[in-house]
Design an enzyme around this catalytic site. Sequence first.
Site, PDB file in Angstrom:
ATOM      1  N   ILE B 159       0.836  -1.197   0.000  1.00 25.37           N
ATOM      2  CA  ILE B 159       0.000   0.000   0.000  1.00 25.37           C
ATOM      3  C   ILE B 159       0.873   1.251   0.000  1.00 25.37           C
ATOM      4  O   ILE B 159       1.454   1.628   1.028  1.00 25.37           O
ATOM      5  CB  ILE B 159      -0.969   0.003   1.212  1.00 25.37           C
ATOM      6  CG1 ILE B 159      -1.773  -1.299   1.244  1.00 25.37           C
ATOM      7  CG2 ILE B 159      -1.899   1.219   1.141  1.00 25.37           C
ATOM      8  CD1 ILE B 159      -2.488  -1.645  -0.056  1.00 25.37           C
ATOM      9  N   GLU B 247      -5.148   4.142 -13.446  1.00 20.20           N
ATOM     10  CA  GLU B 247      -3.889   3.825 -12.762  1.00 20.20           C
ATOM     11  C   GLU B 247      -2.817   3.402 -13.767  1.00 20.20           C
ATOM     12  O   GLU B 247      -1.673   3.849 -13.705  1.00 20.20           O
ATOM     13  CB  GLU B 247      -4.150   2.704 -11.741  1.00 20.20           C
ATOM     14  CG  GLU B 247      -2.877   2.138 -11.147  1.00 20.20           C
ATOM     15  CD  GLU B 247      -3.111   1.286  -9.904  1.00 20.20           C
ATOM     16  OE1 GLU B 247      -4.201   1.370  -9.315  1.00 20.20           O
ATOM     17  OE2 GLU B 247      -2.193   0.536  -9.526  1.00 20.20           O
ATOM     18  N   GLY B 369      -0.421  -4.214 -11.984  1.00 24.85           N
ATOM     19  CA  GLY B 369      -0.677  -5.307 -12.930  1.00 24.85           C
ATOM     20  C   GLY B 369       0.614  -5.580 -13.686  1.00 24.85           C
ATOM     21  O   GLY B 369       1.096  -4.721 -14.425  1.00 24.85           O
TER      22      GLY B 369
END
Lengths: 261, 384
Positions: B159, B247, B369
């Site tokens: 995070i 993102e 990703g």
Amino acid sequence: MKVIVPVKRVPDTAGDKPIDPNDRTVDRDSVESVLCPVNEFSIEEGVRLKEKHGAEVTVLLVGPDSAQPIVRKALSYGLDAAVQVSDEGIAGSDALGTARVIAKALESMEWDLVVFGNQSADARTCLVPAAVAELLGVPSLTFARYLEVDGDKAIAHREHEEGWDVVEAPLPAVVSVVEAINDPRYPSFKGIMAAKSKPLTVKSLADIGVDPASVGAGGAAATMYAFEPRPPKAAGTVVEDDGSGAAAEQLADWMTEKKFV
Amino acid sequence: MRTSPFTEEHEQLRAAIRRFVTDELAPHAEAWEQAGWIDDWVWPRMGELGYLGLAVPAEYGGQGADYWATVVLAEELPRCGSGSVPMAIGVQTDMATPPILKFGTEEQKQAYLAPAVKGEKIAAIGISEPEAGSDVRAIRTRARRDGRDWIIDGAKLYITNGLRADFVTMVVRTAAAESDDPWSGISLFLVDTDLPGFEVARKLDKVGMRASDTALIHLDGVRVPGDALLGVEGHGFKQIMWQLQGERLIGAIGGVAAAQLMFERALAYTREREAFGRPIARFQATRHRLVDMATDIEQVRQLVYDACDRWNRGEYAVTEIAMCKLAAAQMSFRVADEALQLHGGYGYSREFPVERAWRDARLARVGGGSDEVQREIISKLLGL
């Protein structure tokens, strides 16, 4: 209160400024033009007068139509409106000629205070603000490193070699500011967008009542006879430290000789 | 010849941002790297300048600009010399907050988006977990109803801004997936980090992006009110897939910009550094590599600009964005590696900024990703 901030278009301060041998002026086609960096400080003062006193602040630029992006840039910091004096007759003006145009332009406008940068980043004469005040017959507070307006007077800290003097003058007055006066903000995107739609009035010499013979290359009081490129920088002195302490002595001697100590 | 997507106003914005980045951020890049921490003042300062809400409507304190203004910011931030800054700010502006604008209630926009735009609240996005990343369906963090409240239990990993965030836009399972819809049962929540049971378990140590704080977060019976739910209950999967487009795109833009900076540094260095009697840029072997770097960057830049144009026009260009993300991540690391190589021993030394950029660039092939996940997305959309 009404405030005028005169701004100037100058050749990019980071680049070379080649001189055109024909008319002995800076060859403006070969360099990019920018808003004079000193004006960021005078504009910031204008914005602060707006924030503090609700002043209505107008940008004034003397320069050709191609200087319009500079006017918009000045407006993007949050000023209200702009006046541009554009006329072919102005080309080649010296500091006095420029002052005459600005003074006449100011006569055609309403204002209480004019806030100049103390010098332009290209010519660096520092003459224009005081000349404008003289032509208009109003007091001038030049080289201000601090400025405040209190009722109907302007108070400034006038910078000089030994410090500064506190000076004041009744309004209307002309002020020029030095870079130490503030920390200019960046224009916001809202400001940049809003600058596109702010009123811009373009005036000619005839509109403001300037006699064309008194300005431009023909009306110039100063004449440039010759120019030459700045000589290349001379090589410095290298002092080698051999551990004996001689280098420190050499360095101290050199600093004494140059009057650094 | 394609015309520039940027207007004169965008270029003025770029000049202002570049000055801010050079004068106010770059001088701190090295200290932040050493401290493993970007100073907190960066958020309110950027908020004050309007940079945390360029594309946010004025009613929430934003500048109301188009997506190209966001592109300008993402292109300029890497020039501070720390990849951590564009990442931390990108999480704030283009990862954690766009779902609030898109799916949130008016109250949520005022309570979370508006202060985030001012830099008064720092935002994080919580998707990955110790045992689930790109496979969002596998997340285990679970919310169960308790009256009008929800009780959240679980863990979130990697995070960004995790040690300092005021709230986390979090992906949480609210029900088991229904047999006819494997994507159901997932929801988004806005979780305040000062609630009892919300705990930063540890700060992660990373190979790059070292100035950015990355956390493992534990949630142990965290009670959130019913209005912490963001968007529609059970529609979280679709919502987070939308979020991931922004993102990935912002990541791709930043990747191209970082590569451009690396290239400029390599160009300057090879022109100056002499070997065997001439600047090494004058050797054909060096020259051609610089040309390949420039060509590599330009190809991806145009691909990314095309995706930005689609995004700006509201097109949901999943294939193109996945291609951008894949291409930019690979290219930026390739260019950073070449730049390091061209700097020789200095490139490997901590005294030059190249090695930091090289370490920072490596993340893009993994985060947001991975390369492999982007390829899987593209294959699916190609019908393979």
